[in-house]
Write an enzyme that holds these catalytic residues in place. Sequence first.
Site, mmCIF file in Angstrom:
data_model
loop_
_atom_site.group_PDB
_atom_site.id
_atom_site.type_symbol
_atom_site.label_atom_id
_atom_site.label_comp_id
_atom_site.label_asym_id
_atom_site.label_seq_id
_atom_site.Cartn_x
_atom_site.Cartn_y
_atom_site.Cartn_z
ATOM 1 N N HIS A 200 0.879 -1.268 -0.045
ATOM 2 C CA HIS A 200 0.011 -0.045 0.069
ATOM 3 C C HIS A 200 0.912 1.042 0.037
ATOM 4 O O HIS A 200 0.598 2.291 -0.626
ATOM 5 C CB HIS A 200 -0.950 -0.028 1.164
ATOM 6 C CG HIS A 200 -2.102 -0.888 0.988
ATOM 7 N ND1 HIS A 200 -2.769 -1.481 1.985
ATOM 8 C CD2 HIS A 200 -3.018 -1.169 -0.054
ATOM 9 C CE1 HIS A 200 -3.853 -2.119 1.421
ATOM 10 N NE2 HIS A 200 -3.726 -2.020 0.426
ATOM 11 N N GLU A 443 -3.930 -23.087 -18.102
ATOM 12 C CA GLU A 443 -2.667 -22.877 -17.476
ATOM 13 C C GLU A 443 -2.027 -24.191 -17.342
ATOM 14 O O GLU A 443 -0.846 -24.267 -16.769
ATOM 15 C CB GLU A 443 -2.664 -22.080 -16.151
ATOM 16 C CG GLU A 443 -3.920 -22.200 -15.633
ATOM 17 C CD GLU A 443 -4.195 -20.935 -14.361
ATOM 18 O OE1 GLU A 443 -3.411 -20.354 -13.856
ATOM 19 O OE2 GLU A 443 -5.175 -21.337 -13.715
ATOM 20 N N ASP A 467 1.699 -19.555 -15.196
ATOM 21 C CA ASP A 467 1.725 -20.968 -14.772
ATOM 22 C C ASP A 467 1.934 -21.862 -16.092
ATOM 23 O O ASP A 467 2.408 -23.206 -15.868
ATOM 24 C CB ASP A 467 0.595 -21.412 -13.963
ATOM 25 C CG ASP A 467 0.500 -21.158 -12.582
ATOM 26 O OD1 ASP A 467 1.680 -21.116 -12.145
ATOM 27 O OD2 ASP A 467 -0.457 -20.718 -12.008
ATOM 28 N N CYS A 514 -3.597 -13.435 -19.984
ATOM 29 C CA CYS A 514 -3.449 -12.305 -18.865
ATOM 30 C C CYS A 514 -2.139 -12.716 -18.020
ATOM 31 O O CYS A 514 -1.862 -12.145 -17.085
ATOM 32 C CB CYS A 514 -4.846 -12.510 -17.811
ATOM 33 S SG CYS A 514 -4.655 -14.500 -17.130
#
Length: 595
Positions: A200, A443, A467, A514
């Site tokens: 963060h 994957e 993956d 992705c």
Amino acid sequence: MSEENKEIILNGIPAAPGVVHGPAFVFQHQEVDVPVYRVPESKLENEKDRFEKALLQTRSQILRVRQEIARKIGESEAQIFDAHLLVLEDKALIDETISAVEDSGNNIEHCFALVARRYIDFFDSMEDEYLRERVADIRDVSKRVLSNLLGETSLGSMGTDALSEPHILVSNSINVSDVAQIKRERILGFVSESGGRTSHAVIMARSMKVPAVVGLENASELIEISDTVIVDGYDGLVIVNPTVDSLYRYGQISEKRDTIRKIYESKVALPSETVDGSKVKIMANIEEAGEIPSVLESRAEGVGLFRTEGIVLRERQALASEDLQFDQYQRVVEQLAPLPVVIRTLDIGGDKELPGNLFGREQNPFMGFRAIRYCLKNPEIFKEQLKAVLRAATYGKARLMYPMISGVRELLEANQLLEECKLELKERGEAYSEDIEVGSMIEIPSAAYTADVIAENCSFLSIGTNDLIQYMLAVDRVNDSIAHLYDPSHPGVLRTIKAVIDMAHEKNTPVAVCGEMASDPVYVPLLVGMGADELSMSPSLIPEVKFMIRHISMGSARDLTEEILSLKRPRQIFRRLREFYRGVMKDAVGEDFLP
């Protein structure tokens, strides 16, 4: 040059882009000194009261910081502190602390510190960067609680207000509370020994446009106050006491990078299509609602991968409830409507253990009881998430995606549970999406080679290249001994990706990519030429990828694909991809800006 002022180059993790140089301000976080002593049984209730008051006081402090950040920077950055409030309200943490006081008879500070340490150790042991970075939130909140219990009035200001000129902040750890209390005009950049790209503190640094490098071991010991430092937030380099040549070189690099970044960003609102009019959707990967402004700013066409592990794993001993998950998904879906949001179901196991080690430690977790396998064996847990997604989908355009599907049987079993969830929601009188689109990640090699069968039973496919490469090449990416063998340019990997896209398209099923390949502009023309319908990536990487797509033709991308698939060696393949990339960039921005 004296030995003391010799130039030192440190390699870390690029966290927030930009290049700056200036004097260093070194700050070391100190652990709170927590006493331990016995408490008479007659005083135990008093300890519990002190704990409750400290929690309320901490909540009030966090809300004040949140309000100030919302005023100075923006509501999206202020939402980061909602995670701190969730830690503070964690029932398991509170109950464990109370139980520790009752069982041990020790003071509340000591018991809370022990419980908080167990939580920190649990998340710190995870390989998943996002989950590991939640340690910073727990550490930040626990330090506030302990300070309030001990009657300390301050968490220890970094003292930057006293600086007469802007400095580069160097610390063993920079948390989001540190960033929140700093005046922007006093800070040039951040250097931290700990942390990652998803912390963060780093998210806020990017919002404030402050260059940052993290993961620099012993930086706060190697760098001294007022040393001159260059921070390269693009490549993750920190140069201590740079030579005149280094200062000149980085001055030029900084100007070039700022110029090229502005060129990318100036085109981000234009359509994502090739020069000959072929459309390629560009989507964003996110992990929490706080990233929504980045998605909108990047002009992404939706979210292609919403990772839910950080939401589901809110507590250490139990998974988040349906209602808690619904609240988070609903926020994202509603705020991004009418853009689509692809919500990936729980992908836990492998490098991400479950709370409380619910299924035991495995010898080979990447090949074991993880993701959809865990969900199908634990249908009640899985159905909690499915119901939350179905409910959230009524607020916009949500899609559902299952990870680690190895064959059509798992897909059909998951869909059967989804239908059960619809019936149960209907019986409860809850609004839900009846026709939510369902997709499968590809994957695993077995899924890749049966992609046509899987495509017949879902609305879309998404190739998770990270993956897929790992499984195809039998390479553990987190094993330093063999990580060099992880190679996206391997002919077997590329031929498999092309085969998946072709099989899916034969069934009229769109295909997204992705993994990291989707965000690498060197590989983007190849993926476009292969026929990928959609690329999904971190919002910050979208401008460059979109720029690349807008400067290639579909014809040239297909010719490149045909050429690449005929090559036999990874190095030869990568060299050709790099050559193509540089040729496009040379024509688009000129040779002076080539990387």
